[in-house]
Design an enzyme around this catalytic site. Structure first.
Site, PDB file in Angstrom:
ATOM      1  N   LYS A  83      -8.001  -1.170   2.729  1.00 17.69           N
ATOM      2  CA  LYS A  83      -9.040  -2.208   2.706  1.00 17.69           C
ATOM      3  C   LYS A  83     -10.400  -1.640   3.051  1.00 17.69           C
ATOM      4  O   LYS A  83     -11.420  -2.129   2.603  1.00 17.69           O
ATOM      5  CB  LYS A  83      -8.710  -3.307   3.734  1.00 17.69           C
ATOM      6  CG  LYS A  83      -7.689  -4.303   3.262  1.00 17.69           C
ATOM      7  CD  LYS A  83      -7.816  -5.570   4.093  1.00 17.69           C
ATOM      8  CE  LYS A  83      -6.758  -6.578   3.779  1.00 17.69           C
ATOM      9  NZ  LYS A  83      -6.885  -7.795   4.573  1.00 17.69           N
TER      10      LYS A  83
ATOM     11  N   LYS B 248      -0.470  -3.200  -6.670  1.00 18.60           N
ATOM     12  CA  LYS B 248      -0.026  -4.582  -6.467  1.00 18.60           C
ATOM     13  C   LYS B 248      -1.113  -5.574  -6.880  1.00 18.60           C
ATOM     14  O   LYS B 248      -2.299  -5.258  -6.819  1.00 18.60           O
ATOM     15  CB  LYS B 248       0.391  -4.798  -5.010  1.00 18.60           C
ATOM     16  CG  LYS B 248      -0.744  -4.743  -4.032  1.00 18.60           C
ATOM     17  CD  LYS B 248      -0.368  -5.289  -2.665  1.00 18.60           C
ATOM     18  CE  LYS B 248      -1.637  -5.352  -1.835  1.00 18.60           C
ATOM     19  NZ  LYS B 248      -1.577  -6.058  -0.619  1.00 18.60           N
TER      20      LYS B 248
ATOM     21  N   LYS C  28      -6.100  -9.985  -4.476  1.00 15.88           N
ATOM     22  CA  LYS C  28      -7.324 -10.775  -4.628  1.00 15.88           C
ATOM     23  C   LYS C  28      -8.559  -9.890  -4.529  1.00 15.88           C
ATOM     24  O   LYS C  28      -9.630 -10.263  -4.971  1.00 15.88           O
ATOM     25  CB  LYS C  28      -7.383 -11.873  -3.586  1.00 15.88           C
ATOM     26  CG  LYS C  28      -7.418 -11.349  -2.157  1.00 15.88           C
ATOM     27  CD  LYS C  28      -7.278 -12.463  -1.160  1.00 15.88           C
ATOM     28  CE  LYS C  28      -6.768 -11.882   0.144  1.00 15.88           C
ATOM     29  NZ  LYS C  28      -6.081 -12.829   0.963  1.00 15.88           N
TER      30      LYS C  28
HETATM   31  P1  AMP Z   1      -2.536 -11.682   1.723  1.00 19.39           P
HETATM   32  O1  AMP Z   1      -3.070 -12.498   0.618  1.00 19.39           O
HETATM   33  O2  AMP Z   1      -2.729 -10.218   1.530  1.00 19.39           O
HETATM   34  O3  AMP Z   1      -2.959 -12.212   3.061  1.00 19.39           O
HETATM   35  O4  AMP Z   1      -0.949 -11.845   1.676  1.00 19.39           O
HETATM   36  C1  AMP Z   1      -0.261 -13.028   2.016  1.00 19.39           C
HETATM   37  C2  AMP Z   1       1.218 -12.844   1.775  1.00 19.39           C
HETATM   38  O5  AMP Z   1       1.480 -12.592   0.390  1.00 19.39           O
HETATM   39  C3  AMP Z   1       1.841 -11.652   2.535  1.00 19.39           C
HETATM   40  O6  AMP Z   1       3.147 -11.990   2.946  1.00 19.39           O
HETATM   41  C4  AMP Z   1       1.856 -10.581   1.498  1.00 19.39           C
HETATM   42  O7  AMP Z   1       2.844  -9.604   1.763  1.00 19.39           O
HETATM   43  C5  AMP Z   1       2.164 -11.351   0.224  1.00 19.39           C
HETATM   44  N1  AMP Z   1       1.627 -10.663  -0.957  1.00 19.39           N
HETATM   45  C6  AMP Z   1       0.335 -10.305  -1.163  1.00 19.39           C
HETATM   46  N2  AMP Z   1       0.182  -9.698  -2.360  1.00 19.39           N
HETATM   47  C7  AMP Z   1       1.427  -9.664  -2.932  1.00 19.39           C
HETATM   48  C8  AMP Z   1       1.942  -9.155  -4.171  1.00 19.39           C
HETATM   49  N3  AMP Z   1       1.159  -8.585  -5.064  1.00 19.39           N
HETATM   50  N4  AMP Z   1       3.271  -9.295  -4.409  1.00 19.39           N
HETATM   51  C9  AMP Z   1       4.074  -9.890  -3.508  1.00 19.39           C
HETATM   52  N5  AMP Z   1       3.656 -10.387  -2.328  1.00 19.39           N
HETATM   53  C10 AMP Z   1       2.352 -10.288  -2.027  1.00 19.39           C
END
Ligand code: AMP
Ligand code: TRP
Length: 332
Positions: free
Chosen positions: A115, A196, A199
């Protein structure tokens, strides 16, 4: 709150866009755990501010994140939903755990490096973020932490800190366990299947946001990168792009991957993508109908009720921790 069911805790940052990766990797798993566990789902606003958030937008983002939880099927009659900053024990415990964590522990974490890579400077909060996450989890004597694959390393740190505290000061914390889905724990970017879905990707063509206009989302699928060859088969190493689309298709409509492979044998990428685009469109139309059905007032009430329900559990753990450390508790 204290029953003999396992306690589940997870959270998502209210930092803007939530995408199909969040839904398939995390949220659907939360929904599945609701009946057999005591679930606590947090909107982690203090994690979100580790990178700058627009003050005029953050409140809106917090409410919208809860609406995403609700539209995904989190039921406030079964699960506690609350805002992290409402319970000050999170930051208090994070401070205490900071004194247990070692710089070497945090230097092993990969997320802040990723990040922070594109930024001129990285906040201390972003570096320390996994310790706050450990506090979130440990405050509620959590058994299970359902997350996507990228968060497993952080849950490992929570385990390490819990074990170290218990060993050095006496038994307080349960040792939590991360659980990830067999399929969908890492949904890949539509424009680059080596990374992956995220956002913070440089192009919005990387992800399908849960709030994307359904027609625009369908177009993103049609534009998604594919692999060389023409076969529609699940082979993540050789065919990462098609494999990712197959996983997405399968998880969205419940048909298993083998059946999809059979259905699309001898058919081209174009036809497969057209059908997936329709699936995504139908999913988003239904999802957004639910998403738009909740009022802000309803959401605020859910957050207030959640915080009221959960506060005694957090305070009890914090008190135990302070006692073990030898801190005098003179008020209350
Ligand atoms: P974040 O948006 O990074 O705060 O992630 C929120 C949740 O979504 C966490 O449990 C992450 O591990 C999951 N997550 C984020 N991106 C992915 C992705 N590309 N595939 C699967 N899970 C994801
Ligand atoms: N760090 C997680 C993410 O970026 C969010 C999070 C904060 C979390 N606290 C948590 C997830 C506790 C699970 C449990 O996705």
């Amino acid at each position: 709150m204290i029953t003999n069911k396992p306690t589940v805790f997870s959270g998502i940052q209210p930092s803007g866009i939530l995408h199909v990766g969040n839904y398939l990797g995390a949220l659907t798993q939360w929904v599945d755990l609701q009946d057999q566990s005591d679930c606590i789902f947090c909107v982690v606003d203090y994690h979100a501010i580790t990178v700058r958030q627009e003050p005029a937008k953050l409140g809106r983002q917090i409410l919208d994140t809860v609406k995403i939880y609700l539209a995904s099927g989190i039921n406030p009659a079964k699960s506690v939903i609350f805002q992290q900053s409402d319970i000050s024990a999170h930051t208090e415990l994070a401070w205490i755990l900071n004194c247990i964590a070692r710089i070497a522990d945090l230097n092993k974490m990969t997320q802040f490096k990723e990040k922070g890579a594109s930024k001129e400077s990285v906040s201390v909060g972003l570096y320390d973020y996994p310790v706050l996450m450990a506090a979130d989890i440990l405050l509620y004597q959590t058994d299970i932490v359902p997350v996507g694959e990228d968060q497993v390393q952080h849950v490992e740190l929570a385990r390490t800190l819990a074990q170290r505290f218990n060993r050095d000061y006496g038994q307080v914390f349960k040792i939590p366990q991360a659980v990830i889905k067999k399929q969908g724990a890492r949904i890949m970017g539509l424009d680059d299947p080596a990374k992956k879905m995220s956002k913070s990707a440089s192009s919005p063509n990387n992800y399908i946001a849960l709030t994307d206009a359904p027609e625009a989302a369908a177009k993103k699928i049609m534009r998604a990168v594919t692999d060389s060859g023409s076969e529609i088969i699940y082979e993540p190493k050789k065919k990462p792009a098609i494999s990712n689309l197959l996983v997405t298709f399968s998880l969205l409509n419940g048909i298993n991957i083998h059946e999809l492979e059979t259905r699309y044998r001898n058919k081209g990428y174009g036809e497969f993508k057209k059908d997936l685009a329709q699936e995504v469109k139908a999913f988003l139309i239904e999802f957004q109908l639910k998403y738009n059905s909740f009022s802000d007032d309803e959401v605020k009430r859910i957050l207030q009720d959640g915080a009221a329900k959960i506060l005694p559990v957090a305070e009890q753990t914090l008190k135990k921790v302070k006692n073990k450390l030898g801190i005098l508790i003179l008020s209350s």
